[in-house]
Write a protein that holds these residues in place. Structure first.
Motif: not given
Length: 201
Positions: A73-74, A78-79, A97-98, A108-111
């Protein structure tokens, strides 16, 4: 009032929510500490979804018989975020680094922009699929969620307005969502799920 208190006021958790995480093991595997507000959120809420739109992730480690550990998952999300960064900013040689903590139904991606040695100073970075750009918010995860629910940004940071200014967002832990689906109940409407059992477990 802390940001966790405010999130809990706006979006109460439910019985059975929350995940127990061995942060020493997780942080050793990831090679970084995680923000304190995220740890508080994980203990109270855990991994799950908000209004069947925003999925909130928790880091997990699985150890194979060979002893190699990997993330679910995470790590994958992240990748994905780092791949999007490379594609969207080819002029930038180095990818920062995200670490992705949320994804939504709009892609959408929340990082976190996880470049500071102090994780409590990591800003939130959102890839908006709708406008195909990155936007940085100088706040942590819980403050970001509060300001999203209270519509306190200049504009909605997500590509859909589902959670923008919503008075009573609903969180559902992934295990409770799974339990309801197995019971033949649509977890988001409370009604019988006409598709229950059609697609296996």
């Amino acid at each position: 009032m802390s940001w966790l208190d405010e999130v809990m006021r706006i979006m109460p958790s439910h019985a059975g929510a929350g995940d127990t995480v061995d942060w020493d093991v997780i942080e050793a595997s990831w090679g970084t500490r995680f923000p304190d507000d995220y740890k508080e959120f994980t203990a109270e809420y855990g991994g799950g979804a908000v209004d069947d739109y925003l999925e909130l992730l928790t880091p997990e480690i699985y150890v194979s018989p060979g002893g190699e550990s990997s993330y679910s998952g995470m790590q994958q999300e992240s990748a994905n975020a780092e791949d999007v960064w490379r594609t969207s900013r080819p002029e930038v040689a180095e990818v920062p680094r995200l670490i992705t903590w949320g994804i939504d139904s709009s892609a959408d991606i929340l990082c976190w922009l996880a470049t500071d040695s102090d994780p409590n100073k990591w800003p939130v970075l959102v890839w908006g699929r709708g406008d195909a750009q990155w936007t940085q918010y100088s706040c942590g995860m819980l403050e970001f969620l509060c300001r999203l629910f209270r519509a306190e940004f200049d504009e909605c940071p997500l590509s859909d307005l589902s959670l923008w200014g919503t008075a009573s967002p609903r969180f559902l832990h992934w295990a409770e969502e799974q339990r309801l689906r197995k019971a033949g109940i649509d977890p988001w409407t409370g009604e019988s799920d006409p598709f229950a059992g059609m697609f296996g477990d």
